[in-house]
Design an enzyme around this catalytic site. Structure first.
Site, mmCIF file in Angstrom:
data_model
loop_
_atom_site.group_PDB
_atom_site.id
_atom_site.type_symbol
_atom_site.label_atom_id
_atom_site.label_comp_id
_atom_site.label_asym_id
_atom_site.label_seq_id
_atom_site.Cartn_x
_atom_site.Cartn_y
_atom_site.Cartn_z
ATOM 1 N N ARG A 169 0.869 -1.180 0.000
ATOM 2 C CA ARG A 169 0.000 0.000 0.000
ATOM 3 C C ARG A 169 0.899 1.220 0.000
ATOM 4 O O ARG A 169 1.626 1.465 0.955
ATOM 5 C CB ARG A 169 -0.900 -0.002 1.239
ATOM 6 C CG ARG A 169 -1.811 1.214 1.377
ATOM 7 C CD ARG A 169 -2.492 1.205 2.747
ATOM 8 N NE ARG A 169 -3.461 2.279 2.895
ATOM 9 C CZ ARG A 169 -3.172 3.535 3.231
ATOM 10 N NH1 ARG A 169 -1.897 3.877 3.457
ATOM 11 N NH2 ARG A 169 -4.113 4.446 3.347
ATOM 12 N N SER A 202 -12.317 -4.448 3.222
ATOM 13 C CA SER A 202 -12.454 -3.526 4.345
ATOM 14 C C SER A 202 -13.917 -3.454 4.761
ATOM 15 O O SER A 202 -14.795 -3.169 3.932
ATOM 16 C CB SER A 202 -11.977 -2.126 3.949
ATOM 17 O OG SER A 202 -10.591 -2.109 3.724
ATOM 18 N N LYS A 219 -4.702 6.783 9.215
ATOM 19 C CA LYS A 219 -6.041 7.251 8.863
ATOM 20 C C LYS A 219 -6.679 7.905 10.096
ATOM 21 O O LYS A 219 -7.519 7.294 10.762
ATOM 22 C CB LYS A 219 -6.904 6.093 8.359
ATOM 23 C CG LYS A 219 -6.465 5.534 7.015
ATOM 24 C CD LYS A 219 -7.469 4.522 6.486
ATOM 25 C CE LYS A 219 -7.128 4.067 5.089
ATOM 26 N NZ LYS A 219 -8.140 3.135 4.539
#
Length: 207
Positions: A39, A108, A138
């Site tokens: 990622r 997710s 996040k």
């Protein structure tokens, strides 16, 4: 599908320095991570292909599956073991069609048990909840209750969790039902990533 083992699920940070990324990831895999997700929201298409390809070779040396975050086309192009996706079930069906029956597909589910149920019914190989704790990656992610981990067990899919996880708070998540602890910052920002991975691996010993 490659069987998913319980344990540390390492996720790469937004680093453009490929050499540094590979060196730290090698340490994390040596320490016992059982799954790796590439990622990198800062990488352009060319860099993402270069980094993902190099990580795939490294993962094969360690016998660990590599998943690609939100880029099924990249996963297909390099022959990764699968992808981590989100948003809707149509994405899951499209990813399965593109990557094949043996690919590992994770979804997710944020703080939504019904989303996890739908993902499981539509062929997800694991479901992921979070943020479990405040997350530097996040910071605005909605909090997910630890009780979701146990409630998701009857779905019959491995349960992953993410968000602010450390080796110090991870044990409670494993006890609550987590099969995979997904970690970025606490691994990649550690002064000793290999030993940090060892600490996570120890949380699953005897469970």
């Amino acid at each position: 599908m490659t069987p998913l083992r319980r344990g540390l699920y390492a996720i790469t940070p937004d680093w453009r320095d490929t050499g540094r990324l590979l060196a730290v990831t090698d340490a994390v895999l040596t320490g016992g991570a059982v799954l790796l997700q590439y990622r990198n929201k800062a990488a352009d298409t060319a860099l993402a292909h270069t980094q993902a390809s190099a990580l795939l070779a490294l993962c094969r040396q360690h016998g660990v599956p590599l998943l690609i975050n939100d880029d099924v086309a990249l996963a297909a192009a390099i022959g990764a073991n699968g992808a981590h996706i989100g948003r809707d079930d149509g994405e899951l069906a499209a990813a399965r069609a593109q990557l094949g029956a043996h690919a590992i597909l994770g979804v997710s589910c944020y703080d939504d048990l019904e989303r996890a149920r739908s993902a499981a019914e539509n062929g997800a190989d694991y479901v992921a909840f979070g943020a479990m704790f405040a997350s530097p990656t996040k910071p605005h992610a909605p909090p997910a209750s630890m009780s979701l981990l146990g409630k998701a067990r009857p779905l019959g899919k491995p349960v992953a969790c993410i968000g602010g996880i450390t080796a110090e708070n991870g044990g409670a998540l494993v006890a609550a039902g987590a099969d995979l602890l997904a970690v970025i910052s606490d691994l990649y920002e550690s002064p000793d990533p290999r030993q940090r991975a060892v600490a996570y691996t120890a949380l699953f010993a005897g469970r």
